[in-house]
Scaffold this active site. Structure first.
Site, PDB file in Angstrom:
ATOM      1  N   THR A   1     -15.896 -12.019  -4.264  1.00 27.90           N
ATOM      2  CA  THR A   1     -16.633 -13.014  -5.040  1.00 27.90           C
ATOM      3  C   THR A   1     -17.322 -12.294  -6.191  1.00 27.90           C
ATOM      4  O   THR A   1     -18.241 -11.504  -5.976  1.00 27.90           O
ATOM      5  CB  THR A   1     -17.666 -13.746  -4.161  1.00 27.90           C
TER       6      THR A   1
ATOM      7  N   LYS B   1     -16.321 -20.956  -5.645  1.00 31.26           N
ATOM      8  CA  LYS B   1     -16.912 -20.170  -4.548  1.00 31.26           C
ATOM      9  C   LYS B   1     -18.406 -19.954  -4.758  1.00 31.26           C
ATOM     10  O   LYS B   1     -19.198 -20.067  -3.807  1.00 31.26           O
ATOM     11  CB  LYS B   1     -16.196 -18.828  -4.430  1.00 31.26           C
TER      12      LYS B   1
END
Length: 269
Positions: free
Chosen positions: A96, A171
């Protein structure tokens, strides 16, 4: 290409390790690399090949997955990986990181004829092991289709959200919402205790009532907020990524405000 494509994986921690194991279990030839060579032993014992360097791994593989913690780690590894990758191969970023970082990586890959997917995940290592991981993808359609069979070895839900960077955008909003829900759970639990309601009884009640959320369920299992210190640190990183991506957004500020009470209590900021 005949048979399963050759795959590689870097980032064999609590999230990436089970993903790599699932790739092996589904019959994908797997090459692995880690900064600590001893971390490779369990994977080699299951049939993986250990590479001497990230570049050696990249040169040997049709599909390379990367699952390290942050932008700096991804950038360092990609500087070694991308120049060694073969045209027609694919790079998948499961970390991420900033969406803009993925856009730049996609452009670098395109220059070499390498497909690119940003593919952060949700569900943790247990979901990968159970083949129920959610994978949020940003890619061109052709790259998504190329990556899909490998991703299906560990995924329950695969979603193509748009071009490179789109998976990261989804995300970081998801993780900011998770942190915000835990922040609200922290406030609700404090309020219930101030009203003389037992923590366990209140937790059991909410989990069967309209105020429930996954964030509340996670929070209710904690003996103290700081028991979630490691996970909270990762959530804090992702809340900051959202603030960097949407610096003037009221919505991002509201999510951060809700999250920060819990993140402070957990010692993450």
């Amino acid at each position: 290409m005949t048979g399963n494509p050759s795959t590689g994986f870097i980032g064999l921690g609590s999230q990436g390790g089970p993903m790599a194991e699932r790739m092996l279990a589904e019959g994908y030839p797997l090459t692995v690399w880690a900064r600590r060579p001893e971390a490779l032993d369990p994977f080699v014992a299951q049939g993986a090949t250990a590479a001497a360097s990230p570049a050696e791994l990249a040169a040997a593989c049709d599909h390379v997955g990367l699952c390290v913690v942050d932008d700096a780690g991804v950038a360092d590894l990609c500087d070694q990986i991308i120049p060694a990758m073969r045209p027609g191969s694919l790079l998948a970023i499961h970390s991420t990181i900033l969406p803009e970082s993925c856009e730049k990586l996609a452009a670098r890959c395109a220059e070499r004829g390498v497909a690119f997917v940003d593919a952060p995940v949700s569900g943790g290592g247990p979901a990968a092991a159970a083949q129920t991981l959610t994978v949020m993808c940003g890619a061109e359609q052709a790259a998504f289709e190329q990556a899909k069979p490998v991703f299906e070895s560990f995924a329950g839900l695969l979603v193509l959200l748009g071009p490179a960077g789109s998976g990261q955008r989804a995300k970081i909003v998801n993780n900011a919402l998770m942190a915000a829900n835990m922040g609200l759970a922290h406030a609700a639990m404090q309020a219930s205790e101030a009203l003389g309601i037992g923590r366990k009884a209140f937790g059991d009640l909410i989990k069967a009532s309209s105020g429930r959320s996954f964030g509340f369920e996670v929070y209710a299992r904690l003996p103290q907020p700081d028991a979630f210190a490691h996970g909270a640190g990762l959530l804090a990183k992702d809340v900051k990524l959202l603030a960097a991506t949407l610096p003037d957004s009221d919505a991002a500020e509201q999510l951060a405000d809700a999250a920060n009470a819990f993140l402070r209590a957990a010692g993450a900021n």
